[in-house]
Scaffold this motif. Sequence first.
Motif, PDB file in Angstrom:
ATOM      1  N   SER A  50      21.683  15.696 -34.710  1.00 40.91           N
ATOM      2  CA  SER A  50      22.315  16.794 -33.979  1.00 40.91           C
ATOM      3  C   SER A  50      23.344  17.434 -34.908  1.00 40.91           C
ATOM      4  N   MET A  51      23.722  18.677 -34.610  1.00 43.41           N
ATOM      5  CA  MET A  51      24.709  19.370 -35.422  1.00 43.41           C
ATOM      6  C   MET A  51      26.076  18.721 -35.262  1.00 43.41           C
ATOM      7  N   THR A  52      26.424  18.406 -34.018  1.00 47.83           N
ATOM      8  CA  THR A  52      27.734  17.805 -33.763  1.00 47.83           C
ATOM      9  C   THR A  52      27.596  16.739 -32.697  1.00 47.83           C
ATOM     10  N   GLY A  53      28.252  15.629 -32.901  1.00 50.27           N
ATOM     11  CA  GLY A  53      28.403  14.629 -31.857  1.00 50.27           C
ATOM     12  C   GLY A  53      27.153  13.877 -31.474  1.00 50.27           C
ATOM     13  N   LEU A  54      27.316  13.127 -30.409  1.00 51.26           N
ATOM     14  CA  LEU A  54      26.282  12.216 -29.934  1.00 51.26           C
ATOM     15  C   LEU A  54      25.809  12.675 -28.562  1.00 51.26           C
ATOM     16  N   THR A  55      24.504  12.733 -28.386  1.00 51.35           N
ATOM     17  CA  THR A  55      23.903  13.075 -27.096  1.00 51.35           C
ATOM     18  C   THR A  55      22.995  11.931 -26.678  1.00 51.35           C
ATOM     19  N   ILE A  56      23.137  11.492 -25.437  1.00 54.06           N
ATOM     20  CA  ILE A  56      22.294  10.411 -24.920  1.00 54.06           C
ATOM     21  C   ILE A  56      21.617  10.896 -23.654  1.00 54.06           C
ATOM     22  N   SER A  57      20.307  10.876 -23.642  1.00 48.80           N
ATOM     23  CA  SER A  57      19.584  11.277 -22.437  1.00 48.80           C
ATOM     24  C   SER A  57      18.642  10.145 -22.063  1.00 48.80           C
ATOM     25  N   ILE A  58      18.867   9.559 -20.907  1.00 51.18           N
ATOM     26  CA  ILE A  58      18.043   8.430 -20.455  1.00 51.18           C
ATOM     27  C   ILE A  58      17.329   8.820 -19.170  1.00 51.18           C
ATOM     28  N   THR A  59      16.045   8.528 -19.113  1.00 49.79           N
ATOM     29  CA  THR A  59      15.275   8.731 -17.887  1.00 49.79           C
ATOM     30  C   THR A  59      14.782   7.376 -17.426  1.00 49.79           C
ATOM     31  N   LEU A  92      18.123  10.168 -28.144  1.00 51.70           N
ATOM     32  CA  LEU A  92      19.427  10.240 -28.799  1.00 51.70           C
ATOM     33  C   LEU A  92      19.470  11.420 -29.765  1.00 51.70           C
ATOM     34  N   GLY A  93      20.527  12.214 -29.678  1.00 51.21           N
ATOM     35  CA  GLY A  93      20.830  13.226 -30.682  1.00 51.21           C
ATOM     36  C   GLY A  93      22.044  12.718 -31.453  1.00 51.21           C
ATOM     37  N   ILE A  94      21.932  12.590 -32.769  1.00 52.07           N
ATOM     38  CA  ILE A  94      22.921  11.858 -33.559  1.00 52.07           C
ATOM     39  C   ILE A  94      23.389  12.706 -34.732  1.00 52.07           C
ATOM     40  N   SER A  95      24.686  12.950 -34.849  1.00 51.34           N
ATOM     41  CA  SER A  95      25.187  13.726 -35.993  1.00 51.34           C
ATOM     42  C   SER A  95      25.353  12.801 -37.202  1.00 51.34           C
ATOM     43  N   LYS A  96      25.567  13.416 -38.359  1.00 46.83           N
ATOM     44  CA  LYS A  96      25.656  12.674 -39.623  1.00 46.83           C
ATOM     45  C   LYS A  96      26.801  11.666 -39.640  1.00 46.83           C
ATOM     46  N   ARG A  97      27.783  11.870 -38.773  1.00 42.87           N
ATOM     47  CA  ARG A  97      28.938  10.993 -38.679  1.00 42.87           C
ATOM     48  C   ARG A  97      28.549   9.558 -38.311  1.00 42.87           C
ATOM     49  N   LYS A 115       0.799  -1.222   0.000  1.00 34.25           N
ATOM     50  CA  LYS A 115       0.000   0.000   0.000  1.00 34.25           C
ATOM     51  C   LYS A 115       0.829   1.269   0.000  1.00 34.25           C
ATOM     52  N   ASP A 116       2.074   1.159   0.476  1.00 39.00           N
ATOM     53  CA  ASP A 116       2.867   2.382   0.604  1.00 39.00           C
ATOM     54  C   ASP A 116       3.877   2.515  -0.524  1.00 39.00           C
ATOM     55  N   ALA A 117       3.578   1.941  -1.654  1.00 36.98           N
ATOM     56  CA  ALA A 117       4.574   1.909  -2.728  1.00 36.98           C
ATOM     57  C   ALA A 117       4.711   3.257  -3.439  1.00 36.98           C
ATOM     58  N   ARG A 118       5.889   3.491  -3.979  1.00 30.99           N
ATOM     59  CA  ARG A 118       6.224   4.765  -4.623  1.00 30.99           C
ATOM     60  C   ARG A 118       6.860   4.524  -5.986  1.00 30.99           C
ATOM     61  N   VAL A 119       6.763   5.557  -6.851  1.00 33.22           N
ATOM     62  CA  VAL A 119       7.454   5.535  -8.140  1.00 33.22           C
ATOM     63  C   VAL A 119       8.669   6.463  -8.043  1.00 33.22           C
ATOM     64  N   LEU A 120       9.810   5.969  -8.477  1.00 35.19           N
ATOM     65  CA  LEU A 120      11.051   6.755  -8.468  1.00 35.19           C
ATOM     66  C   LEU A 120      11.371   7.184  -9.896  1.00 35.19           C
ATOM     67  N   MET A 121      12.034   8.333 -10.028  1.00 34.53           N
ATOM     68  CA  MET A 121      12.378   8.827 -11.365  1.00 34.53           C
ATOM     69  C   MET A 121      13.739   9.513 -11.305  1.00 34.53           C
ATOM     70  N   THR A 122      14.599   9.177 -12.269  1.00 33.76           N
ATOM     71  CA  THR A 122      15.915   9.817 -12.341  1.00 33.76           C
ATOM     72  C   THR A 122      16.296   9.994 -13.800  1.00 33.76           C
ATOM     73  N   THR A 123      17.218  10.889 -14.074  1.00 33.19           N
ATOM     74  CA  THR A 123      17.611  11.125 -15.466  1.00 33.19           C
ATOM     75  C   THR A 123      19.081  11.488 -15.554  1.00 33.19           C
ATOM     76  N   ASP A 124      19.730  11.084 -16.638  1.00 32.91           N
ATOM     77  CA  ASP A 124      21.140  11.396 -16.847  1.00 32.91           C
ATOM     78  C   ASP A 124      21.376  11.726 -18.306  1.00 32.91           C
ATOM     79  N   MET A 125      22.155  12.756 -18.544  1.00 31.21           N
ATOM     80  CA  MET A 125      22.487  13.141 -19.908  1.00 31.21           C
ATOM     81  C   MET A 125      23.981  12.940 -20.127  1.00 31.21           C
ATOM     82  N   LEU A 126      24.332  12.294 -21.222  1.00 27.35           N
ATOM     83  CA  LEU A 126      25.744  12.086 -21.570  1.00 27.35           C
ATOM     84  C   LEU A 126      26.034  12.762 -22.904  1.00 27.35           C
ATOM     85  N   LEU A 127      27.060  13.616 -22.931  1.00 28.10           N
ATOM     86  CA  LEU A 127      27.387  14.365 -24.140  1.00 28.10           C
ATOM     87  C   LEU A 127      28.785  14.002 -24.629  1.00 28.10           C
ATOM     88  N   GLU A 128      28.887  13.798 -25.916  1.00 19.10           N
ATOM     89  CA  GLU A 128      30.196  13.471 -26.508  1.00 19.10           C
ATOM     90  C   GLU A 128      31.171  14.623 -26.283  1.00 19.10           C
TER      91      GLU A 128
END
Lengths: 379, 379
Positions: A165-174, A128-133, A75-88
């Motif tokens: 993306s214009m440059t590089g790789l961006t990864i954002s996970i929640t 994901l943000g992904i450049s043409k590379r 009955k006392d259960a909860r939902v947890l939420m976290t997020t992390d962004m990784l940039l090249e």
Amino acid sequence: MAYALAYVIFFYYFCTLIWISMAKTEISTLGEFGLIKQLTNDIKPLQPSTKKGVGDDCAVMDFGNVQSDKGQCTKDARVLMTTDMLLEGIHFNLEYVPLKYLGYKAAVVNFSDIYAMNGTPTQITVSLGISKRFSVEDIEMLYSGIRLACERYNVDIVGGDTCSSMTGLTISITCLGVAADKDIVYRNGAKLNDLICVSGNLGTAYMGLQLLEREKLVAESYPNGSTPAEALRFEGREYLLERQLKPEARRDMIESLRKAGIKPTAMMDISDGLSSELMHICSQSGVGCCIYEDKLPIDYQAAALAEEMNLNIVTCALNGGEDYELLFTCSLDDYEKLIPIDDLYIIGHITKQEYGCNLIGRNGEELALKAQGWNAFGN
Amino acid sequence: MAYALAYVIFFYYFCTLIWISMAKTEISTLGEFGLIKQLTNDIKPLQPSTKKGVGDDCAVMDFGNVQSDKGQCTKDARVLMTTDMLLEGIHFNLEYVPLKYLGYKAAVVNFSDIYAMNGTPTQITVSLGISKRFSVEDIEMLYSGIRLACERYNVDIVGGDTCSSMTGLTISITCLGVAADKDIVYRNGAKLNDLICVSGNLGTAYMGLQLLEREKLVAESYPNGSTPAEALRFEGREYLLERQLKPEARRDMIESLRKAGIKPTAMMDISDGLSSELMHICSQSGVGCCIYEDKLPIDYQAAALAEEMNLNIVTCALNGGEDYELLFTCSLDDYEKLIPIDDLYIIGHITKQEYGCNLIGRNGEELALKAQGWNAFGN
């Protein structure tokens, strides 16, 4: 509203130059935590379901009953939420980080935050943000690492966003997770005389990074692709590479603590370095701490490489980030139960706030801890 | 594992050149939706709480009872989750997008996805990647827009991540929401003869973007900062700017439908253009559709500007993105209830799949719809 908007547009067209030359505060003067504090310090929750917002490893929501991962309802259960962004270029260098490992790590660091609240990760979204590379095959490789981590930790990928993306790789996970309210461990529960514990060992991921950076320079000294295998000094140091490139979240430690009937009083995962994290726990709990240099768990490969590279391994253990080990405090009453737990190290105890945060050196000297860890805006 | 890892590292050092020259598939050949499909098509849920994963506006989780936003508990309640990433140079141009509006929009587009499932947004996390070009004041301005949107839509900011980036600004927002299971509207529920409805008007945000791009060129033709106000032709077109720079999520339409006792059979928000979204609904529902050119709701300012700029406003309405209006299908039985709803337009009906997706022109000619909308990898 519409006229105000047109006004703003005019302002943008005319004042770009003035704007640029205006006195502005550089973000590095505040640092990551200072900036977050400034942006969020007066946020008041509007939703009754919000139980804990900014300021811990995860946010905590009460949406009513939650199924535990064994399918039972509490009955006392909860939902947890976290997020992390990784940039090249900031968080990873694709010259030596294989995409599959990067994906694995990007997912695992989120799971680690859920475990650091004593919860169980359940779902992630992946943006994901992904450049043409990058090719389809590259992104499949990255994704295969994310999926492998999800399979191992029993987590579902339920959505995301994918764009160029214009440059590089961006990864954002929640990541979402679940926990019973009575089980959740925050950063602010450390009490006077509590034992300070860590899982695993410290500074190892940092030494793995130093090794990769050193050997990258070696490889670059040869013409393209001609580096002989024997020129690279990885042998016998695979564990350091693994800790840097493919960290694991300490689900096993959470399970060991549960089996032993121990609920930590405060907990967080060590992503920015022990000193920095310990100071977070102390400031949020309104206490001080005392840890012992000779109690810090240090891996022998890491120590040997530090020696070779003329680095102080204790400094690396205190301030090297990305170990994703768990730092937690437990009541003294749990001492007997803590001792038999494998890979758990008691490194000190909680003191009164007036004492500050201190390290006792091997010769008994007392040094104030400093948060010299990873600063997202310091570089 | 460790040896496998060392091997991968060797591979990276030695094979970079070979790797680069290997035949690889460009992401633009698949497009955003093709890539997502390829990455996620065989994902099987591991968690019993995952009810709907990739493939709709939101993921749907069953964590047990959920409080509705009026504080009451319903047994069939669900948690919704959606995420959106915005990258500078791809999704926005800071030469004419004020940071506060950008923050507002970044939050609202997520709320729009929750409403598109017939849910209520409750919490967001905000991750920012920030280059050195931005000051603390800039980020405060961006955040003030996010907070304004949250206040207006009654949503809490519960966490996030803030780090430096090599270039530009990256915004990744993930939003949670709640809905009773019986209320959730998916994309796959459209039935033969259902009415196709849209809220608001279409192509307006796209025309706002065209206007901003045109006037940017005008402003650039003057030396820095010397553009006279009268040179920029914004007057009387504030609505177009507002639709592009500061869109709203159609909470009001969701409320109107609820009040009228209507539950759409399928729904999504229009972010990539009407044609593209309608084709999603049709393919996921296994139906075809027929819409009428003369029924498409078009704003007169947008039409006038299209005329002036020699653009076909119908093409803009079909394929211009970022309107964030709602596209939904309703049973014919609801026709009488739909008519009195303000700002709701019936634009066609659902047909058998064999018929395909077609537009009936003003002169009765039939044209097959094409998904020519925003392609995240097409540029």
